[in-house]
Design a protein around this motif. Structure first.
Motif, PDB file in Angstrom:
ATOM      1  N   LYS A 198       8.827   7.787  -7.431  1.00  0.00           N
ATOM      2  CA  LYS A 198       9.020   8.426  -8.727  1.00  0.00           C
ATOM      3  C   LYS A 198       8.072   7.937  -9.804  1.00  0.00           C
ATOM      4  CE  LYS A 198      13.683   9.907  -7.899  1.00  0.00           C
ATOM      5  NZ  LYS A 198      14.683   8.871  -7.554  1.00  0.00           N
ATOM      6  N   TYR A 199       7.545   6.723  -9.633  1.00  0.00           N
ATOM      7  CA  TYR A 199       6.685   6.137 -10.668  1.00  0.00           C
ATOM      8  C   TYR A 199       5.213   6.490 -10.499  1.00  0.00           C
ATOM      9  CZ  TYR A 199       6.750   2.988  -6.646  1.00  0.00           C
ATOM     10  OH  TYR A 199       6.732   2.497  -5.375  1.00  0.00           O
ATOM     11  N   CYS A 200       4.849   6.999  -9.328  1.00  0.00           N
ATOM     12  CA  CYS A 200       3.437   7.000  -8.961  1.00  0.00           C
ATOM     13  C   CYS A 200       2.743   8.335  -9.190  1.00  0.00           C
ATOM     14  CB  CYS A 200       3.298   6.591  -7.498  1.00  0.00           C
ATOM     15  SG  CYS A 200       1.580   6.398  -6.988  1.00  0.00           S
ATOM     16  N   LEU A 238       1.147  -4.971   0.561  1.00  0.00           N
ATOM     17  CA  LEU A 238       2.260  -4.012   0.544  1.00  0.00           C
ATOM     18  C   LEU A 238       3.304  -4.562  -0.427  1.00  0.00           C
ATOM     19  CD1 LEU A 238       3.463  -1.403   1.954  1.00  0.00           C
ATOM     20  CD2 LEU A 238       4.719  -2.999   3.417  1.00  0.00           C
ATOM     21  N   ARG A 239       3.252  -4.078  -1.641  1.00  0.00           N
ATOM     22  CA  ARG A 239       4.240  -4.573  -2.606  1.00  0.00           C
ATOM     23  C   ARG A 239       5.640  -4.115  -2.202  1.00  0.00           C
ATOM     24  NH1 ARG A 239       1.932  -3.442  -8.630  1.00  0.00           N
ATOM     25  NH2 ARG A 239       0.058  -4.758  -8.566  1.00  0.00           N
ATOM     26  N   HIS A 240       6.615  -4.987  -2.391  1.00  0.00           N
ATOM     27  CA  HIS A 240       7.983  -4.544  -2.087  1.00  0.00           C
ATOM     28  C   HIS A 240       8.533  -3.688  -3.227  1.00  0.00           C
ATOM     29  CE1 HIS A 240       8.715  -8.352  -4.246  1.00  0.00           C
ATOM     30  NE2 HIS A 240       9.829  -7.777  -4.647  1.00  0.00           N
ATOM     31  N   GLU A 241       7.896  -3.751  -4.391  1.00  0.00           N
ATOM     32  CA  GLU A 241       8.193  -2.950  -5.599  1.00  0.00           C
ATOM     33  C   GLU A 241       9.447  -3.391  -6.351  1.00  0.00           C
ATOM     34  OE1 GLU A 241       5.605  -1.431  -6.245  1.00  0.00           O
ATOM     35  OE2 GLU A 241       4.752  -0.545  -4.449  1.00  0.00           O
ATOM     36  N   THR A 242      10.527  -3.610  -5.639  1.00  0.00           N
ATOM     37  CA  THR A 242      11.725  -4.246  -6.199  1.00  0.00           C
ATOM     38  C   THR A 242      12.560  -4.694  -5.004  1.00  0.00           C
ATOM     39  OG1 THR A 242      13.826  -4.017  -7.395  1.00  0.00           O
ATOM     40  CG2 THR A 242      12.944  -2.018  -6.398  1.00  0.00           C
ATOM     41  N   PHE A 283       5.649  -6.759  -7.072  1.00  0.00           N
ATOM     42  CA  PHE A 283       6.595  -5.817  -7.684  1.00  0.00           C
ATOM     43  C   PHE A 283       6.106  -5.380  -9.051  1.00  0.00           C
ATOM     44  CE2 PHE A 283       7.855 -10.181  -8.650  1.00  0.00           C
ATOM     45  CZ  PHE A 283       8.132 -10.159 -10.011  1.00  0.00           C
ATOM     46  N   MET A 284       6.712  -4.295  -9.531  1.00  0.00           N
ATOM     47  CA  MET A 284       6.390  -3.821 -10.872  1.00  0.00           C
ATOM     48  C   MET A 284       7.353  -4.461 -11.870  1.00  0.00           C
ATOM     49  SD  MET A 284       5.494   0.178 -10.449  1.00  0.00           S
ATOM     50  CE  MET A 284       6.842   0.389  -9.317  1.00  0.00           C
ATOM     51  N   VAL A 285       6.812  -4.810 -13.001  1.00  0.00           N
ATOM     52  CA  VAL A 285       7.608  -5.444 -14.052  1.00  0.00           C
ATOM     53  C   VAL A 285       7.958  -4.394 -15.102  1.00  0.00           C
ATOM     54  CG1 VAL A 285       7.624  -7.238 -15.832  1.00  0.00           C
ATOM     55  CG2 VAL A 285       6.383  -7.618 -13.675  1.00  0.00           C
ATOM     56  N   GLY A 329       2.453  -6.424 -11.735  1.00  0.00           N
ATOM     57  CA  GLY A 329       1.861  -5.782 -12.894  1.00  0.00           C
ATOM     58  C   GLY A 329       2.940  -4.985 -13.586  1.00  0.00           C
ATOM     59  N   PRO A 330       2.702  -4.690 -14.852  1.00  0.00           N
ATOM     60  CA  PRO A 330       3.698  -3.902 -15.583  1.00  0.00           C
ATOM     61  C   PRO A 330       3.770  -2.482 -15.035  1.00  0.00           C
ATOM     62  CG  PRO A 330       1.660  -4.061 -16.846  1.00  0.00           C
ATOM     63  CD  PRO A 330       1.493  -4.966 -15.655  1.00  0.00           C
ATOM     64  N   PHE A 331       4.950  -1.923 -15.017  1.00  0.00           N
ATOM     65  CA  PHE A 331       5.091  -0.478 -14.799  1.00  0.00           C
ATOM     66  C   PHE A 331       4.423   0.207 -15.988  1.00  0.00           C
ATOM     67  CE2 PHE A 331       7.456   3.117 -16.567  1.00  0.00           C
ATOM     68  CZ  PHE A 331       7.170   4.079 -15.611  1.00  0.00           C
ATOM     69  N   VAL A 332       3.646   1.238 -15.702  1.00  0.00           N
ATOM     70  CA  VAL A 332       3.018   2.038 -16.759  1.00  0.00           C
ATOM     71  C   VAL A 332       3.324   3.496 -16.438  1.00  0.00           C
ATOM     72  CG1 VAL A 332       0.838   2.622 -17.926  1.00  0.00           C
ATOM     73  CG2 VAL A 332       1.121   0.348 -16.906  1.00  0.00           C
ATOM     74  N   PRO A 333       3.895   4.239 -17.377  1.00  0.00           N
ATOM     75  CA  PRO A 333       4.285   5.615 -17.046  1.00  0.00           C
ATOM     76  C   PRO A 333       3.086   6.512 -16.747  1.00  0.00           C
ATOM     77  CG  PRO A 333       4.594   5.183 -19.389  1.00  0.00           C
ATOM     78  CD  PRO A 333       4.239   3.871 -18.751  1.00  0.00           C
ATOM     79  N   GLU A 379      -5.211   8.054  -9.986  1.00  0.00           N
ATOM     80  CA  GLU A 379      -4.509   7.753 -11.228  1.00  0.00           C
ATOM     81  C   GLU A 379      -3.038   7.480 -10.923  1.00  0.00           C
ATOM     82  OE1 GLU A 379      -3.817  11.066 -13.878  1.00  0.00           O
ATOM     83  OE2 GLU A 379      -4.627   9.934 -15.556  1.00  0.00           O
ATOM     84  N   LEU A 380      -2.739   6.207 -10.677  1.00  0.00           N
ATOM     85  CA  LEU A 380      -1.355   5.856 -10.363  1.00  0.00           C
ATOM     86  C   LEU A 380      -0.506   5.879 -11.623  1.00  0.00           C
ATOM     87  CD1 LEU A 380      -1.998   2.809  -7.979  1.00  0.00           C
ATOM     88  CD2 LEU A 380      -1.958   5.244  -7.432  1.00  0.00           C
ATOM     89  N   TYR A 381      -1.167   5.610 -12.765  1.00  0.00           N
ATOM     90  CA  TYR A 381      -0.480   5.573 -14.064  1.00  0.00           C
ATOM     91  C   TYR A 381      -1.494   5.953 -15.132  1.00  0.00           C
ATOM     92  CZ  TYR A 381      -2.719   1.027 -13.508  1.00  0.00           C
ATOM     93  OH  TYR A 381      -3.628   0.040 -13.228  1.00  0.00           O
TER      94      TYR A 381
HETATM   95  N1  5AD Z   1       2.724   1.709 -12.980  1.00  0.00           N
HETATM   96  C1  5AD Z   1       2.343   0.511 -12.511  1.00  0.00           C
HETATM   97  N2  5AD Z   1       2.052   0.271 -11.230  1.00  0.00           N
HETATM   98  C2  5AD Z   1       2.136   1.299 -10.380  1.00  0.00           C
HETATM   99  N3  5AD Z   1       1.927   1.357  -9.062  1.00  0.00           N
HETATM  100  C3  5AD Z   1       2.145   2.623  -8.657  1.00  0.00           C
HETATM  101  N4  5AD Z   1       2.504   3.380  -9.698  1.00  0.00           N
HETATM  102  C4  5AD Z   1       2.520   2.583 -10.788  1.00  0.00           C
HETATM  103  C5  5AD Z   1       2.832   2.771 -12.148  1.00  0.00           C
HETATM  104  N5  5AD Z   1       3.208   3.952 -12.632  1.00  0.00           N
HETATM  105  C6  5AD Z   1       1.618   0.187  -8.261  1.00  0.00           C
HETATM  106  C7  5AD Z   1       2.653  -0.011  -7.160  1.00  0.00           C
HETATM  107  C8  5AD Z   1       1.830   0.035  -5.900  1.00  0.00           C
HETATM  108  C9  5AD Z   1       0.451  -0.305  -6.385  1.00  0.00           C
HETATM  109  C10 5AD Z   1      -0.672   0.151  -5.521  1.00  0.00           C
HETATM  110  O1  5AD Z   1       0.372   0.306  -7.640  1.00  0.00           O
HETATM  111  O2  5AD Z   1       3.261  -1.288  -7.301  1.00  0.00           O
HETATM  112  O3  5AD Z   1       2.275  -0.846  -4.903  1.00  0.00           O
END
Ligand code: 5AD
Ligand code: FES
Length: 349
Positions: A69-71, A161-165, A202-204, A232-236, A308-310
């Protein structure tokens, strides 16, 4: 105060109980962070000196069968412009990278079925043959034990391979129902067992994340004992279900980097692109909080914006050489230096 005592305990015992993690995360303050970062830098210096390792990131496909959902490259994002690099284009990225001093290539992509096992193995084998002094890192998601083994035998050294959470409920909130934390963890244990230098992370600040869930992340990393941890921080991203959510903070991400360094002093810890995206000095601050790796982009500039993941990802317009020079300068400004080195995990004490 209690927070400092918990930092001391983490340093001395390399672990904390769940309740202690929560108290430490919730009790953090700017003073506690400074106290933590000093300790983190002490350990960083002990094992890595003022050296910062670099990995050249090659984003070779943005096709993905998953729908996280975040990617931004999730399969249901119809606005993503999809691309795949050819074998020749990938080799060209490596050539440029090698000349610039990179001795690790990270092949990262979505979970793209168009690259067969055989093609991936040939790609890895080809790079290894051309650059025997380089490490190859793969970051291509969840695969079978057999596939991981084949790629390892073909010459791959490391796997990200991030576990993400590490929290079941949160995992389900971030991912479609066909993905499970259990399988993710199995992949990570398989990778380690096969002999890869293994990275998780994981994402913060992902939407709804709590301190208790972050405690699970820290405990999972302690248990897995990876060689690397990318946080790394989650970025929308504007074309995902989390478009309207807020980004994770610099402050919390840095604090967690410091805690990881103090918990596991030899861990390879990148100052991530996402950290550089939410703050112009994010990567420098990451290094000063205990990180020791940077992963600039080697992908052709023609595809950079498409991976563009974010939103607002940095460096999408810059040539590989510019990023290398830019990071050289940035690291020197804070008293560190980029090295020409594979940057392996330090096994010896
Ligand atoms: N914000 C931050 N990190 C992200 N990733 C994927 N989408 C986002 C996002 N929206 C990170 C995930 C993945 C890595 C390749 O990029 O943690 O494992
Ligand atoms: Fe890419 Fe600075 S690292 S331009």
């Amino acid at each position: 105060e209690q927070t400092r005592q918990l930092i001391d305990k983490l340093e001395a015992e390399s672990r904390l109980a769940r309740e202690e993690w929560i108290a430490l995360l919730e009790g953090r303050s700017p003073d506690a962070a400074e106290y933590l970062f000093e300790k983190a830098r002490k350990w960083q210096h002990k094992y890595y000196g003022n050296k910062v390792y670099t990995r050249g990131l090659i984003e070779f496909t943005n096709y993905c069968k998953n729908d996280c959902k975040y990617c931004g490259i999730r399969r249901s994002n119809r606005n993503a412009q999809r691309y795949r690099l050819t074998r020749e284009e990938i080799m060209e990225c490596c050539r440029t990278g090698y000349e610039l001093g990179f001795r690790t290539f990270v092949l990262q992509g979505g979970e793209d079925g168009a690259f067969s096992q055989k093609e991936l193995e040939e790609l890895v084998g080809g790079i290894k043959k051309a650059y025997p002094d380089c490490a190859i890192t793969l970051s291509v998601g969840e695969r079978s034990h057999e596939s991981y083994l084949g790629l390892f035998q073909a010459g791959a050294d490391r796997y990200l391979l991030r576990h993400e959470t590490a929290d079941e409920e949160h995992y389900r909130k971030l991912h479609p129902p066909e993905l499970s934390l259990e399988h993710r963890k199995k992949c990570l244990y398989d990778l380690k067992k096969i002999g890869y230098q293994t990275g998780t992370g994981f994402m913060v600040g992902s939407p709804g994340q709590t301190s208790a869930q972050l405690a699970e992340d820290m405990m999972f990393i302690r248990e897995l004992e990876p060689h690397m941890a990318g946080i790394g921080p989650f970025v929308p991203h504007h074309d995902t279900p989390f478009a309207g959510e807020s980004a994770g903070t610099l402050e919390l991400t840095l604090f967690l980097i410091g805690l990881l360094r103090v918990m596991m002093p030899k861990l390879l810890l990148p100052a991530t692109t996402a950290l550089g995206t939410i703050d112009p000095k994010g990567r420098e601050k990451g290094i000063l909080a205990g990180a020791n790796v940077v992963m600039p982009n080697l992908s052709p500039t023609s595809v950079r914006k498409k991976y563009e993941l974010y939103d607002n990802k940095i460096c999408t317009g810059d040539e590989a050489a510019e990023c290398r020079a830019c990071l050289n300068r940035r690291m020197e400004q804070i008293g560190y230096k980029l090295v020409v080195d594979r940057g392996d995990y330090k096994e010896e004490s």
